[in-house]
Design an enzyme around this catalytic site. Structure first.
Site, mmCIF file in Angstrom:
data_model
loop_
_atom_site.group_PDB
_atom_site.id
_atom_site.type_symbol
_atom_site.label_atom_id
_atom_site.label_comp_id
_atom_site.label_asym_id
_atom_site.label_seq_id
_atom_site.Cartn_x
_atom_site.Cartn_y
_atom_site.Cartn_z
ATOM 1 N N GLU A 58 -31.484 11.575 7.377
ATOM 2 C CA GLU A 58 -30.941 10.942 8.584
ATOM 3 C C GLU A 58 -32.041 10.205 9.522
ATOM 4 O OE1 GLU A 58 -28.001 12.232 12.180
ATOM 5 O OE2 GLU A 58 -29.639 13.784 11.424
ATOM 6 N N LYS A 131 -20.913 9.246 10.821
ATOM 7 C CA LYS A 131 -20.933 10.544 11.259
ATOM 8 C C LYS A 131 -19.889 10.918 12.371
ATOM 9 C CE LYS A 131 -24.265 14.027 13.054
ATOM 10 N NZ LYS A 131 -25.904 14.245 13.600
ATOM 11 N N CYS A 171 -25.946 15.609 8.796
ATOM 12 C CA CYS A 171 -26.380 16.697 9.597
ATOM 13 C C CYS A 171 -25.477 17.667 10.267
ATOM 14 C CB CYS A 171 -27.495 16.030 10.728
ATOM 15 S SG CYS A 171 -28.499 16.759 11.622
#
Length: 282
Positions: A58, A131, A171
């Site tokens: 990321e 995301k 994440c």
């Protein structure tokens, strides 16, 4: 949550018995050009070690001095120096390449989509995942709120490779097992991240191994790992985990490459001996 989107039918290939994969751990800086040069060198290192699929972390292209810095270098979907770099690198090395996340234009002029993009060995983009879960954390003087500069995605995404289906996440998504269920059956989950040292030390490995065990698949965790120029410390600990939850390789801190081989026989054996995926009722 909608089912995961698929790669195009013409990207599907007969199942391969193995696939060598690599996670590139970085300590990215505020300078895009510098980060791309570092990524290029690490991708080449991974390929020299036999990797056929390589993933970057990321924020691999920029870890800004402030959260708003990524807005200044955001790219339109399908066009820009970061995306061009990824496509060219995949094509040059003849590999599957996953750009852990880069900033793409959002609906709001002061926000970005934090997007993971995947390219096939011809340099063609086969998947993009935005995301979905945005990190928020406060403990003493340490505080984060991604919603200030990031627009949340909505759609789970997986794509096909010769080895099998690859599910994408980023994440903070790791904390939400329902996302991985929405992907359906996958052979590999890729988790690029910039976990903080505080939360990573407590939960990173535990959550990764849980996702591998419950989905009976390989997990490739690709982290930022060190002290950044903005003062943030990321946890690192990039690793490859097998479907039984065993760690095959890891890199604790600092730049480096994690490499390992996904084995079809291992995957099939775990799923046959403990057919949990077939026992699901919800």
């Amino acid at each position: 949550m909608k089912p995961a989107s698929q790669a195009r039918a013409d990207d599907r290939q007969p199942a391969a018995s193995s696939l060598c994969v690599a996670a590139v751990q970085m300590v990215s800086t505020p300078r895009v050009d510098e980060n791309l040069r570092t990524a290029a060198a690490r991708i080449a290192e991974a390929v020299a070690l036999g990797a056929e699929l390589v993933a970057l972390p990321e924020y691999f292209a920029i870890m800004g001095m402030s959260d708003s810095d990524k807005v200044g270098v955001r790219e339109h979907d399908g066009s820009g120096p970061i995306q061009d770099f990824l496509a060219a690198s995949a094509r040059e090395h003849g590999i599957w390449l996953i750009g852990g996340s880069l900033p793409l234009s959002a609906d709001s002029p002061d926000k970005v989509l934090n997007s993971s993009v995947a390219y096939n060995p011809h340099g063609q983009r086969v998947a993009r995942y935005d995301k979905i879960h945005l990190f928020g954390f406060r403990q003493g003087a340490e505080a984060y709120d991604e919603s200030v500069t990031i627009q949340a995605g909505r759609q789970p995404v997986a794509f096909a490779t010769p080895f099998g289906r690859v599910g994408l996440s980023i994440c903070y998504d790791l904390r939400f097992p329902e996302l991985y269920r929405a992907l359906g059956v996958t052979e590999l989950l890729v988790v690029p991240a910039a976990f903080t040292e505080t939360t990573g030390r407590a939960h990173w490995e535990i959550l990764l191994r849980a996702r591998a065990i419950e989905n009976q698949c390989y997990v490739l965790a690709v982290a930022q790992g060190g002290r950044h120029e903005n003062g943030r410390e990321t946890h690192g600990n990039s690793m490859l985990i097998d479907p039984w939850g065993e760690i095959l390789d890891r890199k604790l801190k600092g730049p480096g490459v994690v490499v390992g081989t996904l084995e079809r026989d291992r995957l099939d054996s775990v799923r046959a001996n403990l057919p949990a995926l077939k026992h699901r009722v919800m």
